[in-house]
Design a protein around this motif. Structure first.
Motif: not given
Length: 272
Positions: A197, A199, A237
């Motif tokens: 989670d 980036l 993601h």
């Protein structure tokens, strides 16, 4: 059952709850309060070391079928050398939780899908004593949870991205091992998806140029970048609220905890 397997340690759970005199205690919805921040607590009241270690050992054995308590038990296990009253109170909280969920276990279903998928997460600087982060991950073969871990990292991370990157590297080692093991059963894996989670951690894995932000990260964690480049692992993601590995890195509120617990396949046999 016909096309499902349900693994539960309900009898053992009742025995340990009874052994430590917690069978009549009020039940809790989660194994740890959301504000859980255990520390060495050097000024705290000492408790019986052998009792504390016995409780931790009993709960560690229970994590085999109850991944939902892995994080809370792991944190408490760090204080076995000099347990204090505050640590014992948290272990009792875990026992209150398992007392209310004795019959829960992991459900395994038969399916055609045999793809390996991983979820990895880190709680940056989560340990109040040395500011090390906690890595957590879980791995699925198809829809079935087959492996998980919650472990304090060996070094202090300077950023959330670094903590998540290190967690992803540890998860990759696990994925590669499982890929090799499945190969012996003639189950071949294509690119394995690992869900993260953060980036920034994903960008570091794809872009070797970001020197100023990554040069302090130990070289041993960068093998992960090679796996991404070779297409063996793809780092994807995922929104934080959908991150299943969250349950292995931090104490969650009851609603989110129960949601993730269900997604891991931990349920009651009667629910089937």
């Amino acid at each position: 059952m016909e096309d499902t397997i349900f693994i539960s340690q309900s009898k053992y759970t009742r025995n340990i709850v009874k052994k430590f005199g917690m069978e009549s205690a009020a039940h809790k919805r989660t194994p740890a309060a959301t504000h859980l921040k255990l520390a060495k607590d050097e000024k705290g009241v000492d408790v019986d070391q052998s009792l504390y270690r016995s409780m931790i050992g009993s709960l560690l054995y229970l994590t085999v079928s109850r991944p939902d308590i892995t994080f809370a038990v792991g944190v408490c296990a760090r204080y076995q050398a000099e347990p204090k009253m505050s640590h014992l109170a948290q272990v009792k909280r875990i026992l209150k939780y398992v007392n209310g969920t004795c019959d829960y276990g992991i459900l395994y279903t038969h399916g055609e899908n045999s793809m390996l998928v991983g979820y990895c997460d880190a709680d940056w600087a989560g340990c109040a004593d040395d500011r090390k982060s906690t890595s957590g991950a879980c791995f699925f073969l198809g829809n079935n949870l087959i492996s998980w871990f919650s472990k304090k990292q060996n070094c202090v991370s300077l950023s959330t991205a670094e903590a998540e990157y290190i967690a992803a590297g540890s998860s990759c080692s696990q994925l590669l091992w499982m890929k090799q093991m499945l190969l012996e059963y003639n189950v071949v894996q294509d690119a394995m998806a690992l869900y993260c989670d953060n980036l920034s951690a994903i960008n570091i894995s794809k872009n070797p140029i970001q020197h100023s932000r990554t040069k302090h990260i130990d070289i041993r964690h960068h093998f992960f970048r090679d796996l991404v480049e070779e297409g063996i692992v793809t780092l994807e993601h995922i929104p934080t609220e959908e991150q299943l590995a969250d349950i292995f890195t931090k104490a969650l509120d009851a609603v989110q905890f129960e949601k993730l617990r269900g997604k891991l396949g931990i349920c009651l046999c009667e629910d089937l």
